[in-house]
Design a protein around this motif. Sequence first.
Motif, PDB file in Angstrom:
ATOM      1  N   SER A 204      46.949  42.956  45.339  1.00 10.73           N
ATOM      2  CA  SER A 204      48.398  42.796  45.095  1.00 10.73           C
ATOM      3  C   SER A 204      49.020  44.126  44.683  1.00 10.73           C
ATOM      4  O   SER A 204      48.387  44.960  44.029  1.00 10.73           O
ATOM      5  CB  SER A 204      48.636  41.761  43.989  1.00 10.73           C
ATOM      6  OG  SER A 204      48.267  40.470  44.416  1.00 10.73           O
ATOM      7  N   GLN A 205      50.282  44.290  45.043  1.00 12.07           N
ATOM      8  CA  GLN A 205      51.003  45.518  44.721  1.00 12.07           C
ATOM      9  C   GLN A 205      52.202  45.271  43.809  1.00 12.07           C
ATOM     10  O   GLN A 205      53.013  46.175  43.604  1.00 12.07           O
ATOM     11  CB  GLN A 205      51.467  46.201  46.019  1.00 12.07           C
ATOM     12  CG  GLN A 205      50.299  46.610  46.914  1.00 12.07           C
ATOM     13  CD  GLN A 205      50.762  47.214  48.227  1.00 12.07           C
ATOM     14  OE1 GLN A 205      51.929  47.110  48.604  1.00 12.07           O
ATOM     15  NE2 GLN A 205      49.846  47.861  48.933  1.00 12.07           N
ATOM     16  N   ASP A 206      52.307  44.053  43.278  1.00 11.89           N
ATOM     17  CA  ASP A 206      53.398  43.762  42.354  1.00 11.89           C
ATOM     18  C   ASP A 206      52.809  43.518  40.957  1.00 11.89           C
ATOM     19  O   ASP A 206      51.725  44.003  40.639  1.00 11.89           O
ATOM     20  CB  ASP A 206      54.214  42.557  42.846  1.00 11.89           C
ATOM     21  CG  ASP A 206      53.399  41.269  42.870  1.00 11.89           C
ATOM     22  OD1 ASP A 206      52.164  41.339  42.629  1.00 11.89           O
ATOM     23  OD2 ASP A 206      53.973  40.204  43.121  1.00 11.89           O
ATOM     24  N   GLU A 207      53.502  42.755  40.122  1.00 18.12           N
ATOM     25  CA  GLU A 207      53.086  42.553  38.733  1.00 18.12           C
ATOM     26  C   GLU A 207      52.142  41.361  38.576  1.00 18.12           C
ATOM     27  O   GLU A 207      51.959  40.861  37.450  1.00 18.12           O
ATOM     28  CB  GLU A 207      54.321  42.360  37.852  1.00 18.12           C
ATOM     29  CG  GLU A 207      55.090  41.056  38.059  1.00 18.12           C
ATOM     30  CD  GLU A 207      56.025  41.063  39.255  1.00 18.12           C
ATOM     31  OE1 GLU A 207      56.791  40.099  39.400  1.00 18.12           O
ATOM     32  OE2 GLU A 207      55.981  42.037  40.034  1.00 18.12           O
ATOM     33  N   THR A 208      51.513  40.905  39.652  1.00 15.10           N
ATOM     34  CA  THR A 208      50.673  39.714  39.587  1.00 15.10           C
ATOM     35  C   THR A 208      49.598  39.813  38.510  1.00 15.10           C
ATOM     36  O   THR A 208      49.440  38.911  37.672  1.00 15.10           O
ATOM     37  CB  THR A 208      50.001  39.450  40.953  1.00 15.10           C
ATOM     38  OG1 THR A 208      51.007  39.184  41.934  1.00 15.10           O
ATOM     39  CG2 THR A 208      49.056  38.265  40.874  1.00 15.10           C
ATOM     40  N   ILE A 209      48.833  40.890  38.498  1.00 15.23           N
ATOM     41  CA  ILE A 209      47.722  41.016  37.561  1.00 15.23           C
ATOM     42  C   ILE A 209      48.220  41.087  36.128  1.00 15.23           C
ATOM     43  O   ILE A 209      47.618  40.513  35.209  1.00 15.23           O
ATOM     44  CB  ILE A 209      46.862  42.244  37.908  1.00 15.23           C
ATOM     45  CG1 ILE A 209      46.230  42.058  39.286  1.00 15.23           C
ATOM     46  CG2 ILE A 209      45.772  42.452  36.866  1.00 15.23           C
ATOM     47  CD1 ILE A 209      45.415  40.797  39.425  1.00 15.23           C
TER      48      ILE A 209
ATOM     49  N   ILE B 135      40.420  31.165  32.625  1.00 16.15           N
ATOM     50  CA  ILE B 135      40.957  31.808  33.825  1.00 16.15           C
ATOM     51  C   ILE B 135      40.194  33.108  34.056  1.00 16.15           C
ATOM     52  O   ILE B 135      40.094  33.945  33.154  1.00 16.15           O
ATOM     53  CB  ILE B 135      42.464  32.103  33.697  1.00 16.15           C
ATOM     54  CG1 ILE B 135      43.251  30.802  33.532  1.00 16.15           C
ATOM     55  CG2 ILE B 135      42.953  32.882  34.922  1.00 16.15           C
ATOM     56  CD1 ILE B 135      44.729  31.024  33.299  1.00 16.15           C
ATOM     57  N   GLN B 136      39.669  33.267  35.249  1.00 18.78           N
ATOM     58  CA  GLN B 136      38.988  34.492  35.636  1.00 18.78           C
ATOM     59  C   GLN B 136      39.679  35.067  36.863  1.00 18.78           C
ATOM     60  O   GLN B 136      40.060  34.317  37.765  1.00 18.78           O
ATOM     61  CB  GLN B 136      37.518  34.221  35.949  1.00 18.78           C
ATOM     62  CG  GLN B 136      36.738  33.596  34.811  1.00 18.78           C
ATOM     63  CD  GLN B 136      35.288  33.365  35.179  1.00 18.78           C
ATOM     64  OE1 GLN B 136      34.545  34.321  35.395  1.00 18.78           O
ATOM     65  NE2 GLN B 136      34.887  32.117  35.266  1.00 18.78           N
ATOM     66  N   VAL B 137      39.829  36.370  36.892  1.00 29.14           N
ATOM     67  CA  VAL B 137      40.459  37.011  38.047  1.00 29.14           C
ATOM     68  C   VAL B 137      39.593  38.176  38.497  1.00 29.14           C
ATOM     69  O   VAL B 137      39.102  38.960  37.678  1.00 29.14           O
ATOM     70  CB  VAL B 137      41.896  37.491  37.725  1.00 29.14           C
ATOM     71  CG1 VAL B 137      41.917  38.481  36.572  1.00 29.14           C
ATOM     72  CG2 VAL B 137      42.550  38.089  38.967  1.00 29.14           C
ATOM     73  N   TYR B 138      39.375  38.246  39.805  1.00 28.57           N
ATOM     74  CA  TYR B 138      38.616  39.324  40.426  1.00 28.57           C
ATOM     75  C   TYR B 138      39.564  40.084  41.337  1.00 28.57           C
ATOM     76  O   TYR B 138      40.101  39.515  42.292  1.00 28.57           O
ATOM     77  CB  TYR B 138      37.431  38.768  41.218  1.00 28.57           C
ATOM     78  CG  TYR B 138      36.438  38.013  40.359  1.00 28.57           C
ATOM     79  CD1 TYR B 138      35.382  38.671  39.742  1.00 28.57           C
ATOM     80  CD2 TYR B 138      36.570  36.643  40.152  1.00 28.57           C
ATOM     81  CE1 TYR B 138      34.477  37.994  38.941  1.00 28.57           C
ATOM     82  CE2 TYR B 138      35.668  35.955  39.354  1.00 28.57           C
ATOM     83  CZ  TYR B 138      34.624  36.631  38.753  1.00 28.57           C
ATOM     84  OH  TYR B 138      33.739  35.951  37.955  1.00 28.57           O
ATOM     85  N   CYS B 139      39.774  41.340  41.035  1.00 31.07           N
ATOM     86  CA  CYS B 139      40.738  42.161  41.778  1.00 31.07           C
ATOM     87  C   CYS B 139      40.006  42.976  42.836  1.00 31.07           C
ATOM     88  O   CYS B 139      39.125  43.786  42.511  1.00 31.07           O
ATOM     89  CB  CYS B 139      41.488  43.102  40.832  1.00 31.07           C
ATOM     90  SG  CYS B 139      42.309  42.257  39.460  1.00 31.07           S
ATOM     91  N   LEU B 140      40.367  42.768  44.086  1.00 29.97           N
ATOM     92  CA  LEU B 140      39.731  43.495  45.177  1.00 29.97           C
ATOM     93  C   LEU B 140      40.364  44.871  45.335  1.00 29.97           C
ATOM     94  O   LEU B 140      41.577  45.037  45.212  1.00 29.97           O
ATOM     95  CB  LEU B 140      39.860  42.705  46.482  1.00 29.97           C
ATOM     96  CG  LEU B 140      39.284  41.281  46.468  1.00 29.97           C
ATOM     97  CD1 LEU B 140      39.395  40.662  47.863  1.00 29.97           C
ATOM     98  CD2 LEU B 140      37.858  41.264  45.983  1.00 29.97           C
TER      99      LEU B 140
ATOM    100  N   GLU C 114      37.943  43.246  36.772  1.00 31.93           N
ATOM    101  CA  GLU C 114      37.605  41.859  36.466  1.00 31.93           C
ATOM    102  C   GLU C 114      38.052  41.546  35.046  1.00 31.93           C
ATOM    103  O   GLU C 114      37.855  42.351  34.133  1.00 31.93           O
ATOM    104  CB  GLU C 114      36.097  41.670  36.601  1.00 31.93           C
ATOM    105  CG  GLU C 114      35.598  40.275  36.342  1.00 31.93           C
ATOM    106  CD  GLU C 114      34.094  40.175  36.514  1.00 31.93           C
ATOM    107  OE1 GLU C 114      33.504  39.219  35.983  1.00 31.93           O
ATOM    108  OE2 GLU C 114      33.512  41.062  37.184  1.00 31.93           O
ATOM    109  N   SER C 115      38.692  40.398  34.859  1.00 33.99           N
ATOM    110  CA  SER C 115      39.121  40.007  33.514  1.00 33.99           C
ATOM    111  C   SER C 115      39.007  38.506  33.356  1.00 33.99           C
ATOM    112  O   SER C 115      39.017  37.752  34.337  1.00 33.99           O
ATOM    113  CB  SER C 115      40.562  40.456  33.244  1.00 33.99           C
ATOM    114  OG  SER C 115      41.473  39.798  34.103  1.00 33.99           O
TER     115      SER C 115
END
Length: 334
Positions: free
Chosen positions: A53-58, A71-76, A313-314
């Motif tokens: 993503s290139q916006d404020e999603t993360i 909630i777990q998020v993996y950023c590619l 990863e968070s």
Amino acid sequence: MKISNPQKSDLLVSVVSPIHNAGGWIADYLRDVSNILSQEFKDYEIVLVDNASQDETITIVEQLQAELKNIQVYCLARSIPHESAFIVGLENAIGDVVITMDAAYDPVDPLIKMIDLSYSGINVIYGLRNDRINRSSPYHFMSRFFFRFYRYITKEDLPIAISTLRLYTRRAINSFLDNSDRYSLFPVIAAFSGLAYTTFNYQRINRTGSLYRQSYSDAIARALRLVFLSSHYPLRLLSVIALLAASLNIIYSFYVILINIFKDNVAEGWTTLSLQNSLMFFILFMILSVLSEYISRLFLSNQNRPFYLIDKESRSLVLTRKNDINVTSSKLKS
């Protein structure tokens, strides 16, 4: 919403959702999913795969991780096909059952219904999109035609109009995670196991607020990729055509011999020869095009290049399964 079980279940449920530039709606989605799962289950996890993503999603997701549990998020690091991102989530989910949802378009209401269906021993549950069943647009007609064609050539028991809204048991997931082409085969991969499945119909929604644009070129490319990776039928068909062409060449050779035996001053045949050469070259190039497709897939798979790389990863500040671990310490008295 009515919750089906009066007491919370011990079943560990994972919900996997790829996201991309979802800053405008991801908060509502996570609250809806978290509200349903927290009421029904003692432990659960929401696994997000951020597809570069290139916006404020993360930033928004990380803020919500301080408020919502599990909630777990993996950023590619780089963007991959949307359907491939589901496999990334499946590889990182640990649930007894895993539900895949397109966060932008799939409703959260069917979650409990799907899990209730899994209690009967069903390993795979497919959501069937009403728009794919009922609409008569060219895109949806092509979609239905493809699934029928795919079922015919592969002999796999795959329902028509399936979507990204699915439930897999751990047994089903283990059956296909070792498939080397799993990142390209997500739409059909569960059918390879032969495990029992059931279906239900649902209506898609749109959380993005923007018009969903269907790309015919992407759909055709995806359909060809699924056919080439799932079946040897294209090669078998061309093998039959090649044998037929060889037989025609033999027949044509006898024809030439007979002409030379029974006719004098043979100067004819230019048209026939030209047509025959055109037909043979057409068949040869068709064979080469299909072989090139398979060879290119072999080339890509032998590059040993990772399909994806997790850049960041968070996790939520609170993970239920960690809080439930009891650690007892005691001191030995001398």
